[in-house]
Design an enzyme around this catalytic site. Structure first.
Site, PDB file in Angstrom:
ATOM      1  N   LYS A  86       0.828  -1.215   0.000  1.00 26.09           N
ATOM      2  CA  LYS A  86       0.000   0.000   0.000  1.00 26.09           C
ATOM      3  C   LYS A  86       0.863   1.265   0.000  1.00 26.09           C
ATOM      4  O   LYS A  86       0.571   2.222  -0.710  1.00 26.09           O
ATOM      5  CB  LYS A  86      -0.921   0.045   1.236  1.00 26.09           C
ATOM      6  CG  LYS A  86      -1.879  -1.122   1.354  1.00 26.09           C
ATOM      7  CD  LYS A  86      -2.855  -0.917   2.510  1.00 26.09           C
ATOM      8  CE  LYS A  86      -2.195  -0.858   3.877  1.00 26.09           C
ATOM      9  NZ  LYS A  86      -1.565  -2.118   4.310  1.00 26.09           N
TER      10      LYS A  86
ATOM     11  N   ARG B 190      -9.538   0.574   8.848  1.00 24.58           N
ATOM     12  CA  ARG B 190      -8.963  -0.720   9.203  1.00 24.58           C
ATOM     13  C   ARG B 190      -9.906  -1.551  10.069  1.00 24.58           C
ATOM     14  O   ARG B 190      -9.544  -2.654  10.465  1.00 24.58           O
ATOM     15  CB  ARG B 190      -7.688  -0.455   9.999  1.00 24.58           C
ATOM     16  CG  ARG B 190      -6.441  -1.173   9.484  1.00 24.58           C
ATOM     17  CD  ARG B 190      -5.311  -0.695  10.365  1.00 24.58           C
ATOM     18  NE  ARG B 190      -4.050  -1.307  10.153  1.00 24.58           N
ATOM     19  CZ  ARG B 190      -3.025  -0.725   9.537  1.00 24.58           C
ATOM     20  NH1 ARG B 190      -3.167   0.457   8.979  1.00 24.58           N
ATOM     21  NH2 ARG B 190      -1.870  -1.336   9.498  1.00 24.58           N
TER      22      ARG B 190
ATOM     23  N   ARG C 295      11.488  -5.940   5.286  1.00 25.31           N
ATOM     24  CA  ARG C 295      11.412  -4.568   5.766  1.00 25.31           C
ATOM     25  C   ARG C 295      12.090  -4.463   7.140  1.00 25.31           C
ATOM     26  O   ARG C 295      12.777  -3.494   7.431  1.00 25.31           O
ATOM     27  CB  ARG C 295       9.933  -4.196   5.880  1.00 25.31           C
ATOM     28  CG  ARG C 295       9.624  -2.750   5.822  1.00 25.31           C
ATOM     29  CD  ARG C 295       8.190  -2.527   5.370  1.00 25.31           C
ATOM     30  NE  ARG C 295       7.208  -2.989   6.333  1.00 25.31           N
ATOM     31  CZ  ARG C 295       5.879  -2.902   6.156  1.00 25.31           C
ATOM     32  NH1 ARG C 295       5.407  -2.389   5.055  1.00 25.31           N
ATOM     33  NH2 ARG C 295       5.042  -3.337   7.059  1.00 25.31           N
TER      34      ARG C 295
ATOM     35  N   ARG D  57      10.655   1.073  11.381  1.00 28.58           N
ATOM     36  CA  ARG D  57       9.569   0.257  11.886  1.00 28.58           C
ATOM     37  C   ARG D  57      10.013  -0.663  13.007  1.00 28.58           C
ATOM     38  O   ARG D  57      10.844  -1.539  12.805  1.00 28.58           O
ATOM     39  CB  ARG D  57       8.982  -0.604  10.748  1.00 28.58           C
ATOM     40  CG  ARG D  57       8.543   0.184   9.528  1.00 28.58           C
ATOM     41  CD  ARG D  57       7.287   0.950   9.805  1.00 28.58           C
ATOM     42  NE  ARG D  57       6.194   0.066  10.153  1.00 28.58           N
ATOM     43  CZ  ARG D  57       5.164  -0.179   9.352  1.00 28.58           C
ATOM     44  NH1 ARG D  57       5.107   0.341   8.156  1.00 28.58           N
ATOM     45  NH2 ARG D  57       4.174  -0.940   9.760  1.00 28.58           N
TER      46      ARG D  57
ATOM     47  N   ARG E  67       0.087  -8.810  13.494  1.00 30.62           N
ATOM     48  CA  ARG E  67      -0.541  -7.794  12.649  1.00 30.62           C
ATOM     49  C   ARG E  67      -1.360  -8.445  11.524  1.00 30.62           C
ATOM     50  O   ARG E  67      -2.425  -7.966  11.161  1.00 30.62           O
ATOM     51  CB  ARG E  67       0.515  -6.836  12.090  1.00 30.62           C
ATOM     52  CG  ARG E  67       1.198  -6.029  13.196  1.00 30.62           C
ATOM     53  CD  ARG E  67       2.318  -5.166  12.657  1.00 30.62           C
ATOM     54  NE  ARG E  67       1.789  -4.038  11.935  1.00 30.62           N
ATOM     55  CZ  ARG E  67       2.200  -3.623  10.754  1.00 30.62           C
ATOM     56  NH1 ARG E  67       3.181  -4.252  10.131  1.00 30.62           N
ATOM     57  NH2 ARG E  67       1.668  -2.580  10.186  1.00 30.62           N
TER      58      ARG E  67
END
Ligand code: AMP
Length: 189
Positions: free
Chosen positions: A13, A88, A127, A135, A146
């Site tokens: 996204k 969300r 990531r 993060r 998550r």
């Protein structure tokens, strides 16, 4: 054009949102970025929510709805926006619809980036491995949480917008350019 970019953590996204924002000259409203900025600035909100972000949980609906309502009222959103990371939960989607209705506006497109679970997990792990990445919520354990929260709490947003005929599904598992081309096709169809 009022666009929601929807998908699991790691679906792309952020990447696609940045690209689309530049191409369409629309502001990108990433709630994750907004909340991380609050934490980095150690604002009262940031201090309140840091532990929630670190744990990979969702901040309360009332909190995030307030943040996004303030952002949508800014003048750069007048001609449209791209939402990344919001709504969300179903409650957030309903609140967004109400908020926009009060502004005589509505959601135009919900682009759902579909990516299989192993790819999502690999992307989040990648990531996390990026040196100096900002993060703290990309560790394997938190990533699994998550994804579970996404399935339990966020996925119901899709049928909500499907009932309004706004959902376009895009295979987000391919390379960036192919995904971007499909997104452009879905928006211009
Ligand atoms: P993201 O960068 O979109 O993955 O968001 C990072 C974190 O910010 C999430 O794990 C949540 O803790 C929080 N967050 C972002 N957007 C929302 C939202 N719409 N509702 C609740 N929490 C959110």
């Amino acid at each position: 054009m009022n666009i929601i970019l929807f998908g699991a953590p790691g679906a792309g996204k952020g990447t696609q949102g940045a690209r689309l924002a530049a191409e369409r000259r629309l502001p990108l409203l990433s709630t994750g970025d907004m909340l991380r900025a609050e934490v980095a600035a150690a604002s009262p909100l940031g201090q309140e929510i840091q532990h929630i972000l670190d744990a990979g949980d969702l901040v309360p609906d009332v909190t995030i709805i307030e943040v996004i309502a303030a952002r949508l009222a800014e003048t750069d959103c007048e001609h449209g926006f791209i939402l990344d990371g919001f709504p969300r939960t179903l409650a957030q989607a309903v609140a967004l619809d109400d908020m926009l209705a009060h502004m005589a506006r509505s959601v135009d497109h919900v682009l759902v980036l579909e990516v299989d679970e192993p790819t999502l997990t690999a992307r989040i792990a990648g990531r996390a491995a990026e040196s100096g990445g900002p993060r703290t919520d990309d560790s394997a354990e938190i990533a699994a949480k998550r994804l579970a929260i996404y399935h339990a709490q966020s996925a119901p947003v899709v049928p909500h917008y499907e009932a309004k005929g706004l959902v376009r599904r895009v295979d987000g598992g391919r390379d960036m350019d192919a995904v971007a081309a499909d997104i452009a096709g879905a928006l211009d169809a």
